[in-house]
Design a protein around this motif. Structure first.
Motif, PDB file in Angstrom:
ATOM      1  N   GLN A   1       0.834  -1.212   0.000  1.00 31.77           N
ATOM      2  CA  GLN A   1       0.000   0.000   0.000  1.00 31.77           C
ATOM      3  C   GLN A   1       0.861   1.251   0.000  1.00 31.77           C
ATOM      4  O   GLN A   1       0.523   2.257  -0.622  1.00 31.77           O
ATOM      5  N   LEU A   2       1.984   1.174   0.710  1.00 33.42           N
ATOM      6  CA  LEU A   2       2.892   2.316   0.777  1.00 33.42           C
ATOM      7  C   LEU A   2       3.452   2.655  -0.602  1.00 33.42           C
ATOM      8  O   LEU A   2       3.757   3.807  -0.899  1.00 33.42           O
ATOM      9  N   ASP A   3       3.553   1.637  -1.427  1.00 34.71           N
ATOM     10  CA  ASP A   3       4.048   1.829  -2.786  1.00 34.71           C
ATOM     11  C   ASP A   3       3.020   2.512  -3.678  1.00 34.71           C
ATOM     12  O   ASP A   3       3.377   3.090  -4.700  1.00 34.71           O
ATOM     13  N   GLU A   4       1.758   2.417  -3.281  1.00 34.32           N
ATOM     14  CA  GLU A   4       0.689   2.886  -4.174  1.00 34.32           C
ATOM     15  C   GLU A   4       0.239   4.305  -3.890  1.00 34.32           C
ATOM     16  O   GLU A   4      -0.485   4.896  -4.683  1.00 34.32           O
ATOM     17  N   ILE A   5       0.621   4.852  -2.745  1.00 36.39           N
ATOM     18  CA  ILE A   5       0.191   6.207  -2.420  1.00 36.39           C
ATOM     19  C   ILE A   5       1.194   7.234  -2.951  1.00 36.39           C
ATOM     20  O   ILE A   5       2.387   6.956  -3.052  1.00 36.39           O
ATOM     21  N   PRO A   6       0.709   8.426  -3.299  1.00 41.30           N
ATOM     22  CA  PRO A   6       1.613   9.476  -3.754  1.00 41.30           C
ATOM     23  C   PRO A   6       2.371  10.111  -2.593  1.00 41.30           C
ATOM     24  O   PRO A   6       1.783  10.480  -1.578  1.00 41.30           O
ATOM     25  N   MET A   7       3.664  10.216  -2.757  1.00 46.94           N
ATOM     26  CA  MET A   7       4.519  10.788  -1.711  1.00 46.94           C
ATOM     27  C   MET A   7       5.606  11.619  -2.380  1.00 46.94           C
ATOM     28  O   MET A   7       6.219  11.187  -3.351  1.00 46.94           O
ATOM     29  N   ALA A   8       5.821  12.825  -1.859  1.00 51.36           N
ATOM     30  CA  ALA A   8       6.812  13.716  -2.463  1.00 51.36           C
ATOM     31  C   ALA A   8       8.216  13.163  -2.279  1.00 51.36           C
ATOM     32  O   ALA A   8       8.483  12.382  -1.374  1.00 51.36           O
ATOM     33  N   ARG A   9       9.123  13.614  -3.140  1.00 57.31           N
ATOM     34  CA  ARG A   9      10.501  13.150  -3.109  1.00 57.31           C
ATOM     35  C   ARG A   9      11.135  13.383  -1.737  1.00 57.31           C
ATOM     36  O   ARG A   9      11.912  12.546  -1.258  1.00 57.31           O
ATOM     37  N   ALA A  10      10.787  14.497  -1.137  1.00 60.69           N
ATOM     38  CA  ALA A  10      11.396  14.844   0.155  1.00 60.69           C
ATOM     39  C   ALA A  10      11.232  13.707   1.163  1.00 60.69           C
ATOM     40  O   ALA A  10      12.142  13.420   1.936  1.00 60.69           O
ATOM     41  N   LEU A  11      10.072  13.048   1.147  1.00 57.84           N
ATOM     42  CA  LEU A  11       9.817  11.970   2.094  1.00 57.84           C
ATOM     43  C   LEU A  11      10.062  10.593   1.502  1.00 57.84           C
ATOM     44  O   LEU A  11      10.404   9.654   2.223  1.00 57.84           O
ATOM     45  N   SER A  12       9.874  10.440   0.208  1.00 61.47           N
ATOM     46  CA  SER A  12      10.011   9.110  -0.395  1.00 61.47           C
ATOM     47  C   SER A  12      11.454   8.615  -0.336  1.00 61.47           C
ATOM     48  O   SER A  12      11.710   7.422  -0.484  1.00 61.47           O
ATOM     49  N   VAL A  13      12.376   9.524  -0.109  1.00 64.96           N
ATOM     50  CA  VAL A  13      13.761   9.119   0.113  1.00 64.96           C
ATOM     51  C   VAL A  13      13.824   8.136   1.289  1.00 64.96           C
ATOM     52  O   VAL A  13      14.504   7.101   1.219  1.00 64.96           O
ATOM     53  N   PHE A  14      13.079   8.452   2.332  1.00 67.54           N
ATOM     54  CA  PHE A  14      13.087   7.574   3.508  1.00 67.54           C
ATOM     55  C   PHE A  14      12.244   6.326   3.281  1.00 67.54           C
ATOM     56  O   PHE A  14      12.515   5.282   3.865  1.00 67.54           O
TER      57      PHE A  14
END
Length: 366
Positions: free
Chosen positions: A342-355
């Motif tokens: 599910q975490l893979d399917e939600i939109p997340m900005a680069r700032a946080l998707s790094v983590f």
DNA sequence: TACTCGTGGGA
DNA sequence: TTCCCAAGAGT
């Protein structure tokens, strides 16, 4: 005057006489031979033109290209895009930045779908749609509907400011309008879209911000700045705002293999996207909050926004499944607990998707 | 009007 | 390293 960059007080050049036919002929002839081959130029439909224009706002072509292809594959028609959820649109936009563009894109798609898939065929009508301003309305109207109207973007400001040697300031609305006015008698009624795109190509490949390639420019013989050798004075620029420094402690809570996220508010930075919890630097040190045995260091990361600079330290917090010891999120809600999939399917900005990426590498969530 | 809003690439 | 800036719009 606080802005010395605008102040430079050489003489104001008189507005040079304009040679509409000379500009048209040179520019269109050059465009026919040396214009760039871009995918949206192979299509006529307003949907593809509109999609490209929204993606290209403040974005380089090479960056937008894969997103453009992906959107057309996912949603071949504007009516398809209208049927998607906002979250699906944001997910496809993930990494492209300026996420309000994606949300306005979706809103406009629904409006146009309600008009049987037909975009308003004029700049004035297009201008009413979310995410379409003066430039984008002119671009779509001239390219897709052959309306003889200017489309003044950053490239065009640079080209025309040099051509006329006028102290126009990039990003100043009044000067952008002056350039529109200057261009109105020059736009060729038979090829307005090609003319506007030719100006943009010229700015992007010849009339560059620094080290312009005047020797290869079709308008050189008409260019006042080139004749004076003053190309690098134009256009004038505003003094940039100072970048705010902010320190964040990113907390990624993990319980029973699930990770907690929150959806950002409707307004402000990263609105509509999902994010992990975070604390401001003024908050207590991590050692006083979580025992060392229950956390994993996810490392440091610096993310640069338009005018913010986040120095982030990430922590994975391992919660006991039997305990309800997780604090409230910033928004005062419990948050949303997601599996890895599910975490893979939600939109997340680069700032946080790094983590998020570092988290996946550690294999703590399932 | 001036500020806010992402991200990546190049000088 | 640092700065600029890229097919700008919304408030």
């Amino acid at each position: 005057m606080k802005d010395k960059r605008i102040e430079h007080d050489d003489q104001i050049n008189p507005m040079p006489a304009v040679d509409p036919q000379g500009i048209r002929e040179r520019l269109l002839n050059w465009y026919d031979h040396s214009g760039r081959d871009l995918p949206w130029r192979q299509r006529q439909d307003a949907y593809a033109i509109w999609l490209s224009e929204i993606m290209l706002q403040q974005t380089q072509i090479q960056t937008a290209l894969p997103f453009y292809q992906r959107f057309l594959t996912l949603w071949p028609q504007v009516t398809d895009l209208a049927l998607a959820t906002e979250e699906q649109v944001l997910k496809a936009w993930e990494g492209l930045g300026y996420y309000s563009r994606a949300r306005n894109l979706h809103r406009t798609a629904k409006i146009v779908a309600g008009r049987e898939g037909q975009f308003p065929p004029s700049a004035a009508g297009l201008r009413q749609l979310p995410g379409i301003g003066a430039y984008t309305a002119g671009a779509i109207a001239s390219i897709a509907f052959h309306e003889a109207i200017p489309a003044v973007d950053g490239n065009v400001v640079r080209v025309i400011a040099r051509l006329a040697a006028q102290p126009w300031v990039r990003g100043r609305e009044a000067d952008r309008k002056s350039i529109e006015h200057w261009l109105e008698p020059v736009i060729p009624p038979d090829r307005p879209g090609d003319f506007n795109q030719a100006l943009m190509d010229l700015g992007a490949t010849r009339c560059l911000p620094s080290n312009p390639r005047c020797a290869d420019c079709p308008l050189r013989s008409l260019c006042v700045a080139a004749s004076e050798g003053t190309q690098d004075r134009y256009p004038l620029r505003r003094a940039p705002n100072k970048q705010a420094e902010e320190k964040k402690v990113v907390l990624i809570f993990c319980r029973d293999g699930r990770i907690r996220v929150n959806r950002q508010d409707e307004e402000g930075l990263l609105s509509g996207l999902y994010a992990f919890d975070w604390l401001d630097s003024t908050d207590p040190d991590i050692d006083t909050i979580w025992p060392e045995a229950e956390r994993v260091n996810l490392g440091h990361h610096v993310h640069i926004f338009s005018h913010r600079r986040w120095q982030m330290q990430g922590w994975l917090i391992l919660l006991d499944s039997s305990e309800n010891n997780c604090p409230e999120s910033q928004s005062g809600e419990e948050g949303i607990w997601l599996t890895r999939r599910q975490l893979d399917e939600i939109p997340m900005a680069r700032a946080l998707s790094v983590f998020r990426d570092r988290l996946f590498a550690l294999d703590y969530c399932r």
